[in-house]
Design a protein around this motif. Structure first.
Motif, mmCIF file in Angstrom:
data_model
loop_
_atom_site.group_PDB
_atom_site.id
_atom_site.type_symbol
_atom_site.label_atom_id
_atom_site.label_comp_id
_atom_site.label_asym_id
_atom_site.label_seq_id
_atom_site.Cartn_x
_atom_site.Cartn_y
_atom_site.Cartn_z
ATOM 1 N N LEU A 108 -65.541 79.529 -12.937
ATOM 2 C CA LEU A 108 -64.974 80.454 -11.957
ATOM 3 C C LEU A 108 -65.792 80.488 -10.667
ATOM 4 O O LEU A 108 -67.019 80.446 -10.707
ATOM 5 C CB LEU A 108 -64.925 81.873 -12.538
ATOM 6 C CG LEU A 108 -64.172 82.084 -13.843
ATOM 7 C CD1 LEU A 108 -64.270 83.543 -14.281
ATOM 8 C CD2 LEU A 108 -62.717 81.693 -13.679
ATOM 9 N N PHE A 109 -65.070 80.601 -9.561
ATOM 10 C CA PHE A 109 -65.733 80.709 -8.251
ATOM 11 C C PHE A 109 -65.271 81.978 -7.554
ATOM 12 O O PHE A 109 -64.088 82.322 -7.594
ATOM 13 C CB PHE A 109 -65.365 79.497 -7.382
ATOM 14 C CG PHE A 109 -65.777 78.198 -7.984
ATOM 15 C CD1 PHE A 109 -67.085 77.741 -7.883
ATOM 16 C CD2 PHE A 109 -64.853 77.426 -8.687
ATOM 17 C CE1 PHE A 109 -67.454 76.533 -8.458
ATOM 18 C CE2 PHE A 109 -65.224 76.226 -9.263
ATOM 19 C CZ PHE A 109 -66.519 75.775 -9.152
ATOM 20 N N PHE A 110 -66.192 82.643 -6.881
ATOM 21 C CA PHE A 110 -65.855 83.885 -6.184
ATOM 22 C C PHE A 110 -66.306 83.840 -4.729
ATOM 23 O O PHE A 110 -67.172 83.048 -4.359
ATOM 24 C CB PHE A 110 -66.512 85.080 -6.886
ATOM 25 C CG PHE A 110 -65.961 85.321 -8.254
ATOM 26 C CD1 PHE A 110 -64.762 85.995 -8.439
ATOM 27 C CD2 PHE A 110 -66.626 84.847 -9.376
ATOM 28 C CE1 PHE A 110 -64.236 86.199 -9.697
ATOM 29 C CE2 PHE A 110 -66.114 85.050 -10.653
ATOM 30 C CZ PHE A 110 -64.911 85.730 -10.808
ATOM 31 N N ALA A 111 -65.698 84.732 -3.948
ATOM 32 C CA ALA A 111 -66.077 84.967 -2.542
ATOM 33 C C ALA A 111 -66.140 83.641 -1.774
ATOM 34 O O ALA A 111 -65.201 82.858 -1.846
ATOM 35 C CB ALA A 111 -67.384 85.755 -2.468
ATOM 36 N N HIS A 112 -67.244 83.376 -1.056
ATOM 37 C CA HIS A 112 -67.247 82.188 -0.186
ATOM 38 C C HIS A 112 -67.225 80.890 -0.989
ATOM 39 O O HIS A 112 -66.810 79.850 -0.491
ATOM 40 C CB HIS A 112 -68.439 82.217 0.776
ATOM 41 C CG HIS A 112 -69.755 81.980 0.137
ATOM 42 N ND1 HIS A 112 -70.462 82.974 -0.495
ATOM 43 C CD2 HIS A 112 -70.504 80.860 0.025
ATOM 44 C CE1 HIS A 112 -71.583 82.466 -0.962
ATOM 45 N NE2 HIS A 112 -71.644 81.196 -0.673
ATOM 46 N N ARG A 166 -65.297 80.349 -3.547
ATOM 47 C CA ARG A 166 -63.876 80.078 -3.760
ATOM 48 C C ARG A 166 -63.275 79.410 -2.518
ATOM 49 O O ARG A 166 -62.511 78.456 -2.625
ATOM 50 C CB ARG A 166 -63.148 81.385 -4.063
ATOM 51 C CG ARG A 166 -61.642 81.232 -4.099
ATOM 52 C CD ARG A 166 -60.980 82.530 -4.448
ATOM 53 N NE ARG A 166 -61.423 82.985 -5.770
ATOM 54 C CZ ARG A 166 -61.030 84.106 -6.334
ATOM 55 N NH1 ARG A 166 -60.200 84.911 -5.698
ATOM 56 N NH2 ARG A 166 -61.463 84.447 -7.523
ATOM 57 N N ASP A 167 -63.670 79.913 -1.356
ATOM 58 C CA ASP A 167 -63.181 79.312 -0.111
ATOM 59 C C ASP A 167 -63.640 77.857 0.000
ATOM 60 O O ASP A 167 -62.885 76.979 0.421
ATOM 61 C CB ASP A 167 -63.684 80.104 1.108
ATOM 62 C CG ASP A 167 -63.128 81.529 1.128
ATOM 63 O OD1 ASP A 167 -62.160 81.797 0.398
ATOM 64 O OD2 ASP A 167 -63.677 82.362 1.871
ATOM 65 N N ASN A 188 -72.582 75.153 -1.818
ATOM 66 C CA ASN A 188 -74.031 75.264 -1.981
ATOM 67 C C ASN A 188 -74.309 76.305 -3.075
ATOM 68 O O ASN A 188 -73.978 77.474 -2.914
ATOM 69 C CB ASN A 188 -74.656 75.700 -0.649
ATOM 70 C CG ASN A 188 -76.166 75.809 -0.751
ATOM 71 O OD1 ASN A 188 -76.727 75.774 -1.849
ATOM 72 N ND2 ASN A 188 -76.823 75.943 0.387
ATOM 73 N N VAL A 198 -76.956 81.212 -5.617
ATOM 74 C CA VAL A 198 -76.012 81.994 -6.408
ATOM 75 C C VAL A 198 -76.539 82.241 -7.818
ATOM 76 O O VAL A 198 -77.358 81.484 -8.335
ATOM 77 C CB VAL A 198 -74.621 81.316 -6.493
ATOM 78 C CG1 VAL A 198 -74.130 80.933 -5.103
ATOM 79 C CG2 VAL A 198 -74.656 80.111 -7.392
ATOM 80 N N ILE A 245 -71.806 83.268 -9.130
ATOM 81 C CA ILE A 245 -71.763 84.597 -8.540
ATOM 82 C C ILE A 245 -72.648 84.664 -7.299
ATOM 83 O O ILE A 245 -73.872 84.743 -7.412
ATOM 84 C CB ILE A 245 -72.195 85.633 -9.601
ATOM 85 C CG1 ILE A 245 -71.196 85.571 -10.756
ATOM 86 C CG2 ILE A 245 -72.323 87.017 -9.005
ATOM 87 C CD1 ILE A 245 -71.399 86.600 -11.813
ATOM 88 N N PRO A 246 -72.050 84.619 -6.109
ATOM 89 C CA PRO A 246 -72.852 84.745 -4.892
ATOM 90 C C PRO A 246 -73.492 86.132 -4.834
ATOM 91 O O PRO A 246 -73.079 87.025 -5.576
ATOM 92 C CB PRO A 246 -71.832 84.585 -3.760
ATOM 93 C CG PRO A 246 -70.558 84.173 -4.391
ATOM 94 C CD PRO A 246 -70.619 84.532 -5.831
ATOM 95 N N ALA A 284 -69.301 81.457 -14.656
ATOM 96 C CA ALA A 284 -68.934 81.968 -13.328
ATOM 97 C C ALA A 284 -70.114 81.834 -12.385
ATOM 98 O O ALA A 284 -71.246 82.156 -12.754
ATOM 99 C CB ALA A 284 -68.520 83.431 -13.427
#
Lengths: 155, 77
Positions: B5-9, B11-12, B43, B47, B71-72, B69
């Motif tokens: 899973l990728f979150f926040a930036h 994911r972008d 990068n 994280v 997590i930044p 996951a």
């Protein structure tokens, strides 16, 4: 009753407070985190909050547990909102009840500081001239070990 | 297989919220290397990582079926 929630709907403050009402309590403190218009002179139009929801609830529960171990006789309820929030909207409500008021203030402060350390929730700022996820580009917070420091995990 | 899973930036940067790949037997550090080889815009130096919703370190080993996951730095509240 769910004491720790991630909500897509506006938070009703009274509902969070009601969860911590107890006969033993002489104090209830409520923290209400709201969306601010100006950050370092830059004007925010709105924010988007997103969460790793299942883990965020677990981490909120962990914070509640830490508080109960540290301040006895405490009840804690936390609701954090996600989605699009406008200026002055409520992002988070933390209610803490304790037998004595000093503990209620301290424990509530502890909860919000811990949220900012270990709960997987992010906000994206939308300004007049752009947008940015907070807590990345500046890289003012880094996790060289790939996870929070031990002191952050087990206060 | 593993759900990543990728979150926040992140994911972008990846362009999607999750990818399926086989990371069993790999450490978190090895998986990070594999991801950054595949997605150059990502990068993962700064994280945190969670395995099955608990924070993990770079040395922890991923097992088949684990959900990983990235997590930044968090910014709730």
């Amino acid at each position: 009753m769910n004491f720790y929630e991630i909500s897509k709907e506006p938070i009703i403050i009274q509902e969070v407070i009601d969860k911590v009402v107890q006969r033993e309590a002489g104090a209830i403190t409520t923290f209400i985190g709201t969306v601010r218009e100006l950050t370092h002179g830059k004007k925010t139009l709105y924010l988007i909050y997103e969460a790793y929801e299942s883990m965020a609830v677990k981490k909120l529960e962990q914070i509640g547990q830490e508080i109960k171990e540290r301040w006895s006789g405490t009840e804690v309820a936390i609701t954090h909102r996600v989605g699009k929030l406008d200026i002055t909207d409520i992002a988070v409500v933390i209610a803490v009840s304790t037998p004595h008021r000093a503990d209620a203030y301290e424990a509530n402060r502890y909860a919000i500081e811990r949220i900012k350390e270990i709960v997987p929730i992010w906000k994206k700022e939308h300004w007049e001239d752009g947008e940015e996820w907070i807590g990345n580009q500046l890289e003012t917070v880094a996790y060289p070990k790939g996870k929070p420091e031990e002191k952050d995990l087990n206060e | 297989m593993n759900n990543i899973l990728f979150f926040a930036h992140l994911r972008d940067a990846v362009g999607r919220e999750s990818v399926q790949l086989d990371a069993s037997g790999k450490t978190v550090a090895e998986l990070k290397q594999l991801i950054t080889d595949k997605y150059e815009a990502v990068n993962l130096e700064h994280v945190m990582t969670a395995i099955n919703e608990e924070f993990a370190s770079n040395e922890d080993v991923i097992h088949d079926g684990d959900e990983v996951a990235f997590i930044p730095p968090v910014s709730g509240g």
